[in-house]
Motif scaffolding. Sequence first.
Motif, PDB file in Angstrom:
ATOM      1  N   VAL A  41      -1.063   2.369  -6.973  1.00 39.00           N
ATOM      2  CA  VAL A  41      -2.009   1.390  -6.431  1.00 39.00           C
ATOM      3  C   VAL A  41      -3.027   2.067  -5.521  1.00 39.00           C
ATOM      4  CG1 VAL A  41      -2.196  -0.610  -4.889  1.00 39.00           C
ATOM      5  CG2 VAL A  41      -0.432  -0.560  -6.628  1.00 39.00           C
ATOM      6  N   VAL A  42      -2.562   2.920  -4.628  1.00 35.91           N
ATOM      7  CA  VAL A  42      -3.426   3.549  -3.630  1.00 35.91           C
ATOM      8  C   VAL A  42      -4.340   4.598  -4.257  1.00 35.91           C
ATOM      9  CG1 VAL A  42      -3.412   4.959  -1.522  1.00 35.91           C
ATOM     10  CG2 VAL A  42      -1.868   3.014  -1.731  1.00 35.91           C
ATOM     11  N   ARG A  43      -3.921   5.179  -5.343  1.00 36.05           N
ATOM     12  CA  ARG A  43      -4.712   6.208  -6.024  1.00 36.05           C
ATOM     13  C   ARG A  43      -6.106   5.693  -6.405  1.00 36.05           C
ATOM     14  NH1 ARG A  43      -1.769  10.204  -8.813  1.00 36.05           N
ATOM     15  NH2 ARG A  43      -0.115   8.668  -8.894  1.00 36.05           N
ATOM     16  N   ARG A  44      -6.240   4.401  -6.599  1.00 41.31           N
ATOM     17  CA  ARG A  44      -7.507   3.810  -7.023  1.00 41.31           C
ATOM     18  C   ARG A  44      -8.448   3.505  -5.863  1.00 41.31           C
ATOM     19  NH1 ARG A  44      -6.032  -1.277  -9.583  1.00 41.31           N
ATOM     20  NH2 ARG A  44      -8.212  -1.336 -10.162  1.00 41.31           N
ATOM     21  N   VAL A  45      -7.973   3.719  -4.630  1.00 45.37           N
ATOM     22  CA  VAL A  45      -8.770   3.406  -3.442  1.00 45.37           C
ATOM     23  C   VAL A  45      -9.405   4.686  -2.900  1.00 45.37           C
ATOM     24  CG1 VAL A  45      -8.684   2.463  -1.112  1.00 45.37           C
ATOM     25  CG2 VAL A  45      -7.238   1.487  -2.887  1.00 45.37           C
ATOM     26  N   ASN A  46     -10.713   4.650  -2.644  1.00 45.09           N
ATOM     27  CA  ASN A  46     -11.419   5.834  -2.158  1.00 45.09           C
ATOM     28  C   ASN A  46     -11.378   5.982  -0.644  1.00 45.09           C
ATOM     29  OD1 ASN A  46     -12.211   6.658  -4.739  1.00 45.09           O
ATOM     30  ND2 ASN A  46     -13.961   5.282  -4.693  1.00 45.09           N
ATOM     31  N   ASP A  47     -11.153   4.918   0.077  1.00 44.62           N
ATOM     32  CA  ASP A  47     -11.155   4.937   1.535  1.00 44.62           C
ATOM     33  C   ASP A  47      -9.719   5.091   2.040  1.00 44.62           C
ATOM     34  OD1 ASP A  47     -12.713   4.244   4.144  1.00 44.62           O
ATOM     35  OD2 ASP A  47     -10.991   2.894   4.161  1.00 44.62           O
ATOM     36  N   GLY A  48      -9.471   6.118   2.855  1.00 44.49           N
ATOM     37  CA  GLY A  48      -8.126   6.381   3.356  1.00 44.49           C
ATOM     38  C   GLY A  48      -7.539   5.239   4.163  1.00 44.49           C
ATOM     39  N   GLU A  49      -8.347   4.613   4.990  1.00 46.51           N
ATOM     40  CA  GLU A  49      -7.842   3.505   5.813  1.00 46.51           C
ATOM     41  C   GLU A  49      -7.491   2.308   4.937  1.00 46.51           C
ATOM     42  OE1 GLU A  49      -9.209   0.874   9.689  1.00 46.51           O
ATOM     43  OE2 GLU A  49     -10.165   2.819   9.331  1.00 46.51           O
ATOM     44  N   GLU A  50      -8.335   2.010   3.956  1.00 45.69           N
ATOM     45  CA  GLU A  50      -8.022   0.920   3.024  1.00 45.69           C
ATOM     46  C   GLU A  50      -6.733   1.232   2.271  1.00 45.69           C
ATOM     47  OE1 GLU A  50     -11.076  -0.429   0.342  1.00 45.69           O
ATOM     48  OE2 GLU A  50     -12.586  -0.372   1.922  1.00 45.69           O
ATOM     49  N   GLY A  51      -6.590   2.487   1.849  1.00 42.86           N
ATOM     50  CA  GLY A  51      -5.384   2.890   1.130  1.00 42.86           C
ATOM     51  C   GLY A  51      -4.132   2.726   1.968  1.00 42.86           C
ATOM     52  N   TYR A  52      -4.245   3.053   3.251  1.00 46.78           N
ATOM     53  CA  TYR A  52      -3.111   2.902   4.165  1.00 46.78           C
ATOM     54  C   TYR A  52      -2.700   1.431   4.261  1.00 46.78           C
ATOM     55  CZ  TYR A  52      -0.438   2.836   8.491  1.00 46.78           C
ATOM     56  OH  TYR A  52       0.553   2.637   9.432  1.00 46.78           O
ATOM     57  N   TYR A  53      -3.680   0.564   4.467  1.00 43.16           N
ATOM     58  CA  TYR A  53      -3.370  -0.866   4.575  1.00 43.16           C
ATOM     59  C   TYR A  53      -2.789  -1.394   3.267  1.00 43.16           C
ATOM     60  CZ  TYR A  53      -6.291  -0.717   8.796  1.00 43.16           C
ATOM     61  OH  TYR A  53      -6.826  -0.405  10.024  1.00 43.16           O
ATOM     62  N   LEU A  54      -3.384  -1.005   2.154  1.00 45.40           N
ATOM     63  CA  LEU A  54      -2.913  -1.460   0.851  1.00 45.40           C
ATOM     64  C   LEU A  54      -1.481  -0.996   0.587  1.00 45.40           C
ATOM     65  CD1 LEU A  54      -3.557  -2.901  -1.789  1.00 45.40           C
ATOM     66  CD2 LEU A  54      -4.554  -0.765  -2.621  1.00 45.40           C
ATOM     67  N   GLY A  55      -1.187   0.256   0.913  1.00 43.93           N
ATOM     68  CA  GLY A  55       0.167   0.766   0.725  1.00 43.93           C
ATOM     69  C   GLY A  55       1.193   0.003   1.540  1.00 43.93           C
ATOM     70  N   ASN A  56       0.842  -0.339   2.773  1.00 45.18           N
ATOM     71  CA  ASN A  56       1.771  -1.100   3.612  1.00 45.18           C
ATOM     72  C   ASN A  56       1.939  -2.530   3.114  1.00 45.18           C
ATOM     73  OD1 ASN A  56       2.969   0.348   6.011  1.00 45.18           O
ATOM     74  ND2 ASN A  56       0.865   1.083   6.027  1.00 45.18           N
ATOM     75  N   ILE A  57       0.856  -3.139   2.669  1.00 45.51           N
ATOM     76  CA  ILE A  57       0.961  -4.484   2.086  1.00 45.51           C
ATOM     77  C   ILE A  57       1.951  -4.454   0.936  1.00 45.51           C
ATOM     78  CG2 ILE A  57      -0.267  -6.234   0.737  1.00 45.51           C
ATOM     79  CD1 ILE A  57      -2.833  -5.313   2.326  1.00 45.51           C
ATOM     80  N   PHE A  58       1.751  -3.509   0.048  1.00 50.51           N
ATOM     81  CA  PHE A  58       2.597  -3.386  -1.128  1.00 50.51           C
ATOM     82  C   PHE A  58       4.053  -3.163  -0.734  1.00 50.51           C
ATOM     83  CE2 PHE A  58       3.900  -1.815  -5.255  1.00 50.51           C
ATOM     84  CZ  PHE A  58       3.138  -2.585  -6.104  1.00 50.51           C
ATOM     85  N   LYS A  59       4.278  -2.288   0.246  1.00 53.47           N
ATOM     86  CA  LYS A  59       5.636  -1.983   0.715  1.00 53.47           C
ATOM     87  C   LYS A  59       6.335  -3.235   1.227  1.00 53.47           C
ATOM     88  CE  LYS A  59       6.086  -0.388   4.828  1.00 53.47           C
ATOM     89  NZ  LYS A  59       6.053   0.441   6.036  1.00 53.47           N
ATOM     90  N   TYR A  60       5.651  -3.984   2.093  1.00 50.66           N
ATOM     91  CA  TYR A  60       6.289  -5.172   2.669  1.00 50.66           C
ATOM     92  C   TYR A  60       6.531  -6.256   1.631  1.00 50.66           C
ATOM     93  CZ  TYR A  60       5.862  -3.225   7.315  1.00 50.66           C
ATOM     94  OH  TYR A  60       5.995  -2.426   8.417  1.00 50.66           O
ATOM     95  N   LEU A  61       5.623  -6.418   0.692  1.00 51.65           N
ATOM     96  CA  LEU A  61       5.842  -7.400  -0.366  1.00 51.65           C
ATOM     97  C   LEU A  61       6.975  -6.963  -1.296  1.00 51.65           C
ATOM     98  CD1 LEU A  61       2.202  -8.425  -1.329  1.00 51.65           C
ATOM     99  CD2 LEU A  61       3.869  -9.714   0.025  1.00 51.65           C
ATOM    100  N   TRP A  62       7.070  -5.672  -1.527  1.00 52.56           N
ATOM    101  CA  TRP A  62       8.092  -5.127  -2.424  1.00 52.56           C
ATOM    102  C   TRP A  62       9.497  -5.411  -1.899  1.00 52.56           C
ATOM    103  CZ3 TRP A  62       7.496  -2.245  -6.960  1.00 52.56           C
ATOM    104  CH2 TRP A  62       8.644  -1.621  -7.435  1.00 52.56           C
ATOM    105  N   ARG A  63       9.693  -5.247  -0.599  1.00 48.21           N
ATOM    106  CA  ARG A  63      11.057  -5.274  -0.069  1.00 48.21           C
ATOM    107  C   ARG A  63      11.422  -6.534   0.714  1.00 48.21           C
ATOM    108  NH1 ARG A  63      10.622  -1.019   4.980  1.00 48.21           N
ATOM    109  NH2 ARG A  63       9.707  -2.518   6.401  1.00 48.21           N
ATOM    110  N   TYR A  64      10.498  -7.485   0.918  1.00 47.07           N
ATOM    111  CA  TYR A  64      10.775  -8.613   1.815  1.00 47.07           C
ATOM    112  C   TYR A  64      12.025  -9.388   1.436  1.00 47.07           C
ATOM    113  CZ  TYR A  64       9.353 -12.389  -1.301  1.00 47.07           C
ATOM    114  OH  TYR A  64       9.301 -13.289  -2.324  1.00 47.07           O
ATOM    115  N   ASN A  65      12.244  -9.560   0.148  1.00 47.75           N
ATOM    116  CA  ASN A  65      13.376 -10.370  -0.280  1.00 47.75           C
ATOM    117  C   ASN A  65      14.709  -9.639  -0.129  1.00 47.75           C
ATOM    118  OD1 ASN A  65      14.127 -12.936  -1.261  1.00 47.75           O
ATOM    119  ND2 ASN A  65      14.500 -12.064  -3.278  1.00 47.75           N
TER     120      ASN A  65
END
Length: 92
Positions: A41-65
């Motif tokens: 997912v993050v590989r497609r993002v050019n901005d490092g800060e956006e990638g960081y936020y996106l990676g964390n969003i994905f992480k929390y959604l992945w494991r919340y349950n």
Amino acid sequence: MDTIDTLTMNGQTLTLDCDPVDKPPHYTHGEIECIEAIREVVRRVNDGEEGYYLGNIFKYLWRYNDKDGLEGLEKGYKYYGWLIQRYKETHK
């Protein structure tokens, strides 16, 4: 690093079939590990800060349950807000 093979709680011994450091159960679903999905997912993002936020969003959604329920969703929501704010700042 050694892995934990068994866990004893309240007189009951549980056998663990995972490595709690390298392969914790709340980050693995079937054959896919969260880190692999985040990298894609993050590989497609050019901005490092956006990638960081996106990676964390994905992480929390992945494991919340499997880990922290509503708290995980709220953390993901917080990062989502920061991602939107960053996107607005950099894509004017």
